[in-house]
Write a protein that holds these residues in place. Structure first.
Motif, mmCIF file in Angstrom:
data_model
loop_
_atom_site.group_PDB
_atom_site.id
_atom_site.type_symbol
_atom_site.label_atom_id
_atom_site.label_comp_id
_atom_site.label_asym_id
_atom_site.label_seq_id
_atom_site.Cartn_x
_atom_site.Cartn_y
_atom_site.Cartn_z
ATOM 1 N N GLU A 158 0.840 -1.204 0.000
ATOM 2 C CA GLU A 158 0.000 0.000 0.000
ATOM 3 C C GLU A 158 0.876 1.255 0.000
ATOM 4 O OE1 GLU A 158 -3.228 -0.770 -0.343
ATOM 5 O OE2 GLU A 158 -2.934 -2.882 0.107
ATOM 6 N N LEU A 166 0.626 3.113 -3.700
ATOM 7 C CA LEU A 166 -0.622 3.828 -4.028
ATOM 8 C C LEU A 166 -0.389 5.024 -4.938
ATOM 9 C CD1 LEU A 166 -2.675 3.664 -0.704
ATOM 10 C CD2 LEU A 166 -2.702 2.127 -2.661
ATOM 11 N N HIS A 167 0.709 5.745 -4.736
ATOM 12 C CA HIS A 167 0.953 6.925 -5.569
ATOM 13 C C HIS A 167 1.127 6.510 -7.038
ATOM 14 C CE1 HIS A 167 2.062 11.059 -6.323
ATOM 15 N NE2 HIS A 167 3.132 10.661 -6.969
ATOM 16 N N TYR A 168 1.877 5.458 -7.243
ATOM 17 C CA TYR A 168 2.148 4.997 -8.619
ATOM 18 C C TYR A 168 0.914 4.357 -9.250
ATOM 19 C CZ TYR A 168 4.774 2.866 -12.465
ATOM 20 O OH TYR A 168 5.255 2.530 -13.703
ATOM 21 N N MET A 169 0.285 3.476 -8.500
ATOM 22 C CA MET A 169 -0.803 2.646 -9.046
ATOM 23 C C MET A 169 -1.997 3.472 -9.499
ATOM 24 S SD MET A 169 -1.789 -0.827 -7.138
ATOM 25 C CE MET A 169 -2.863 -0.162 -5.880
ATOM 26 N N PHE A 170 -2.199 4.616 -8.840
ATOM 27 C CA PHE A 170 -3.307 5.488 -9.220
ATOM 28 C C PHE A 170 -2.790 6.736 -9.946
ATOM 29 C CE2 PHE A 170 -5.049 3.267 -5.360
ATOM 30 C CZ PHE A 170 -5.888 2.422 -6.065
ATOM 31 N N ALA A 171 -1.608 6.589 -10.541
ATOM 32 C CA ALA A 171 -1.030 7.629 -11.399
ATOM 33 C C ALA A 171 -0.945 8.994 -10.709
ATOM 34 C CB ALA A 171 -1.804 7.728 -12.712
ATOM 35 N N GLY A 172 -0.472 8.976 -9.472
ATOM 36 C CA GLY A 172 -0.191 10.233 -8.788
ATOM 37 C C GLY A 172 -1.376 10.867 -8.081
ATOM 38 N N GLN A 173 -2.537 10.245 -8.161
ATOM 39 C CA GLN A 173 -3.714 10.871 -7.531
ATOM 40 C C GLN A 173 -3.642 10.881 -6.019
ATOM 41 O OE1 GLN A 173 -7.724 10.062 -9.274
ATOM 42 N NE2 GLN A 173 -6.658 8.392 -10.276
ATOM 43 N N ILE A 174 -3.041 9.830 -5.474
ATOM 44 C CA ILE A 174 -2.969 9.713 -4.013
ATOM 45 C C ILE A 174 -1.552 10.053 -3.557
ATOM 46 C CG2 ILE A 174 -2.929 8.009 -2.138
ATOM 47 C CD1 ILE A 174 -5.367 6.681 -3.492
ATOM 48 N N LYS A 175 -1.466 10.965 -2.570
ATOM 49 C CA LYS A 175 -0.161 11.284 -1.977
ATOM 50 C C LYS A 175 -0.146 10.765 -0.552
ATOM 51 C CE LYS A 175 1.132 15.494 -4.407
ATOM 52 N NZ LYS A 175 1.311 16.949 -4.253
ATOM 53 N N GLY A 179 9.188 3.272 -4.361
ATOM 54 C CA GLY A 179 7.980 3.926 -3.859
ATOM 55 C C GLY A 179 8.094 4.265 -2.390
ATOM 56 N N ASP A 183 6.171 12.088 0.502
ATOM 57 C CA ASP A 183 6.246 10.649 0.221
ATOM 58 C C ASP A 183 6.310 9.825 1.506
ATOM 59 O OD1 ASP A 183 6.353 10.680 -2.668
ATOM 60 O OD2 ASP A 183 8.303 11.646 -2.467
ATOM 61 N N SER A 220 -6.593 5.633 -14.108
ATOM 62 C CA SER A 220 -5.274 5.495 -13.484
ATOM 63 C C SER A 220 -4.168 5.484 -14.550
ATOM 64 C CB SER A 220 -5.211 4.227 -12.631
ATOM 65 O OG SER A 220 -6.227 4.235 -11.643
ATOM 66 N N GLN A 221 -4.480 6.077 -15.679
ATOM 67 C CA GLN A 221 -3.519 6.241 -16.794
ATOM 68 C C GLN A 221 -2.873 4.930 -17.236
ATOM 69 O OE1 GLN A 221 -0.839 9.550 -16.029
ATOM 70 N NE2 GLN A 221 -2.480 10.718 -15.073
ATOM 71 N N LYS A 276 -2.027 2.490 -15.373
ATOM 72 C CA LYS A 276 -1.104 1.897 -14.388
ATOM 73 C C LYS A 276 -1.814 0.984 -13.405
ATOM 74 C CE LYS A 276 2.795 4.955 -14.297
ATOM 75 N NZ LYS A 276 3.269 6.306 -13.974
ATOM 76 N N GLY A 277 -3.125 1.101 -13.339
ATOM 77 C CA GLY A 277 -3.852 0.351 -12.315
ATOM 78 C C GLY A 277 -4.545 -0.888 -12.865
ATOM 79 N N VAL A 335 -9.889 10.504 -7.233
ATOM 80 C CA VAL A 335 -10.044 11.116 -5.912
ATOM 81 C C VAL A 335 -10.905 12.380 -5.995
ATOM 82 C CG1 VAL A 335 -7.860 10.109 -5.149
ATOM 83 C CG2 VAL A 335 -7.892 12.479 -5.921
ATOM 84 N N HIS A 342 5.467 9.077 -11.203
ATOM 85 C CA HIS A 342 4.610 8.756 -10.054
ATOM 86 C C HIS A 342 5.167 7.685 -9.129
ATOM 87 C CE1 HIS A 342 1.479 10.077 -13.160
ATOM 88 N NE2 HIS A 342 1.715 11.113 -12.383
ATOM 89 N N ILE A 343 6.488 7.460 -9.181
ATOM 90 C CA ILE A 343 7.056 6.558 -8.172
ATOM 91 C C ILE A 343 7.034 7.288 -6.825
ATOM 92 C CG2 ILE A 343 9.050 5.171 -7.487
ATOM 93 C CD1 ILE A 343 9.922 5.308 -10.477
ATOM 94 N N TYR A 344 7.408 8.572 -6.882
ATOM 95 C CA TYR A 344 7.349 9.434 -5.704
ATOM 96 C C TYR A 344 6.633 10.726 -6.074
ATOM 97 C CZ TYR A 344 10.939 6.304 -3.890
ATOM 98 O OH TYR A 344 11.620 5.200 -3.468
#
Lengths: 326, 337
Positions: free
Chosen positions: A97, A101-110, A142, A166, B91-92, B94-95, B103, B315-317
């Motif tokens: 998790e 999460l940041h990667y899997m939802f393409a940056g939507q979740i921080k 991540g 992060d 999710s572009q 990626k998901g 969100v 979107h890794i970080y």
């Protein structure tokens, strides 16, 4: 500058960041009324109250999972895992998790989240409570993994971790809490995440270490110095991202390296660092890189046996001599 | 409820069904990869609950998430493009099927480790309370199978200890993969597990969207007024296998047929006609409209571009952070070799 212990440095970083930003709160086992099992959050409950210093059930998945959820909404939780041995109970939330999460939802979740925990051995706690499995957590893109070796770095890195957007796993070492050092008092004193640092300069041999092995390496360096050998000690400070630049720059001058870690050797930090030295500076290699690490056994309770398994200053000193003189 | 609201609710349920049917076809054609868990049969649950939630209420669910994504308000184009792994996916690309999120619509994902999102949901409710968003409820959806994993118990306990505003929704479709509830759970009435945490709870019929709507509205209202968590067990049934490629050795065809006779779309149709809210013809034209917009979404998704190679390292970080290794072939490429 003020002279303070590692415990005081960490505690002051937490205190200052909680005063600075109301979104920051602490949750974990015995962080509140008890004051922290290592007394790091002593006095916090009285100052910040139960809303911001939250005692949790003994339920690590709820601690890390709960902190992830709170971070998703814009709060800035600091989750405390009493020791890193209990992080395995929360492993899914850390690696499946927090790291994803940041990667899997393409940056939507921080996830502006810090997980503080304590690693390391040497206190006769037996096999399940004495591990140094830091490298495992550094395996996952991540996640940021930080582990300071001096009080000043502990303060500056923890403050950066709390201000980071992060997820950061911040690994402390129980046997370092009493170690003292000079620490800047500036409330905005920050050390960058993902940057290694030269803690001692020298031209003859490079010793790479982090956390508890930094003071050990510095002491070994003093012994070597007495014999006219000047060791450069590079402190990784972060295991991910791993900054090889100071290591490689040093190695290109010394052509010899010893990598020291408290955990097991196989698949460890030393494996990674030495592989990268060979990849990045093969032409500069004058001797095989040496790894100093823990004997590959589950740690025993008996004090003498436990110390026998752990890397000692003598081991670092001997390894340095070996890479110098074969 | 205005007449338009009934039509919207009906059409949404049909859209979800059609999206899933098209997805099954696209999966068989090899255009959708990975795992695909269809929601067919359960439409009354997501549509019913989302039709009464407030915009500030958060939704988080498991990997069977297409219906929830649509009911939460994600554009069909973005849902279908995500299924095809395209750049325009929510999710572009990626998901994929199991990890949809938007969100902005307060839909916090599709989470694919069974039960792992349960403590996270407690945390989201904690975040709202902590930050003073007192009127928000976190709606956390999971299957009957998730009620047997430790995360469920840690999450429910925390939510009660801290009196967090969470509506726990157990979609009891009666099988955890291929294992029937009573073969996997010591109590097959999942709501009883809430009793162990002193938590309010109820079990309701999930095939009738009006029942789901009414109950969810009451419970959300009570959570908002009185605070604290609530476990709502909703009895439902999936007509298709756990995922595509499920041999379905664990149940008889007759059982599936019996539940298909209780089809949530059929039940709602009958209700609308009997109450004089809609005619068969009017509903048929809603069916046609649903088919049309789903086909448009499929066309959109097929035409959507593949994500660019450069997005691999995005979107890794959240903060600018050096990327350590790009992989052998990519290292060579970047060196121009």
């Amino acid at each position: 500058m003020a002279r303070m212990s590692m415990r005081e440095a960490i505690s002051s970083a937490l205190w200052e960041e909680m005063e600075r930003d109301e979104r920051v709160f602490i949750m974990g086992e015995e962080v509140g009324v008890w004051g922290g099992t290592y007394a790091v959050t002593k006095g916090f409950y009285d100052r910040f109250g139960e809303k911001r210093v939250r005692d949790t059930p003994i339920a690590e998945a709820a601690i890390v999972g709960g902190a992830i959820g709170a971070a998703m909404t814009g709060a800035r939780p600091i989750a405390e895992l009493m020791t890193i041995n209990f992080a395995f109970v929360a492993m899914d939330h850390i690696v499946n998790e927090a790291a994803k999460l940041h990667y899997m939802f393409a940056g939507q979740i921080k996830l502006p989240l810090v997980i503080r925990t304590v690693s390391g051995a040497g206190r006769q706690l037996g096999a399940t409570h004495s591990q140094t499995p830091d490298a495992i957590f550094a395996h996952f893109p991540g996640l940021k993994v930080v582990s300071p070796g001096t009080p000043a770095d502990a303060k500056g890195l923890l403050k950066s971790a709390i201000r980071s957007e992060d997820p950061v796993l911040f690994i402390e070492n129980a046997t370092l809490y009493q170690v003292k050092g000079e620490v800047p008092e500036d409330k905005d004193y920050l050390e960058p995440l993902g940057k290694s640092k030269v803690q001692r300069e020298g031209d003859d041999v490079t010793i790479v270490a982090y956390s508890k092995m930094v003071p050990a390496a510095l002491e070994a360096a003093e012994r070597l110095s007495a014999e006219g050998i000047e060791a450069e000690v590079v402190d990784l400070r972060s295991l991910r991202p791993l900054d090889m630049d100071p290591v490689v720059a040093s190695f290109k001058r010394t052509n010899r390296a010893v990598i020291v870690e408290e955990g097991w050797r196989s698949y460890g930090v030393g494996s990674e660092v030495s592989a990268r030295i060979y990849e990045l500076a093969f032409d500069y290699v004058d001797a095989p890189v040496k790894r100093v690490a823990q004997a590959e056994v589950p740690l025993p309770y008996n004090a003498r046996l436990e110390q026998l398994a752990l890397p000692q200053i003598e081991d670092i000193y001997q390894a340095a001599k070996e890479v110098l003189y074969g | 409820m205005e007449k338009k609201d009934y039509f919207d609710l009906y059409r949404e349920m049909v859209v979800i069904r059609r999206i899933e049917e098209h997805s099954a076809e696209l999966y068989q054609k090899g255009k959708i990869g990975g795992f695909l868990h269809l929601y067919i049969g359960q439409e009354a649950v997501c549509s019913g609950i989302c039709s009464v939630k407030e915009p500030q209420d958060r939704i988080i669910t498991s990997y069977r998430d297409h219906g929830w994504a649509i009911s939460a308000g994600i554009e069909l184009n973005a849902v279908m493009a995500e299924l095809l792994g395209k750049a325009d996916g929510c999710s572009q690309g990626k998901g994929g099927s199991m990890h949809m999120a938007d969100v902005e619509k307060n839909f916090w994902g599709g989470h694919a480790i069974v039960g792992a999102h349960i403590p996270i949901a407690a945390g989201m409710a904690l975040g709202d309370v902590y930050l003073g968003k007192d009127d928000a409820v976190t709606i956390c959806v999971f299957g009957d199978g998730a009620s047997n994993i430790g995360f469920f118990h840690e999450g429910l306990n925390l939510s009660k200890v801290w009196n967090l505003p969470v509506l726990w929704v157990c979609e009891n479709n009666q099988y955890g993969m291929g294992t029937a509830v009573d073969r996997a759970s010591a109590v097959s009435e999942i709501r009883l597990k809430a009793e162990g945490y002193g938590m309010r709870n109820e079990r309701i019929d999930g095939m009738d969207v009006m029942t789901v709507r009414k109950k969810a509205a009451q419970i959300l209202d009570s959570i908002r007024k009185e605070g604290g968590p609530y476990l709502l067990e909703i009895m439902t049934y999936r007509y298709r296998g756990h995922s595509m490629g499920d041999p379905e050795r664990y149940r008889e065809k007759d059982e599936v047929r019996k539940w298909e006779a209780e089809d949530p779309i059929g039940i709602f149709r009958k209700y609308l006609v009997e109450k004089g809210i809609a005619t068969e013809d009017a509903l048929n034209s809603q069916d046609e409209e649903a088919e049309k917009i789903v086909q448009e979404a499929v066309d959109f998704a097929e035409a959507s571009p593949e994500p660019g190679d450069e997005t691999l390292f995005e979107h890794i970080y959240a903060e600018p952070t050096p990327i350590e290794y790009r992989g052998y072939a990519l290292e060579k490429k970047s060196e121009g070799k």
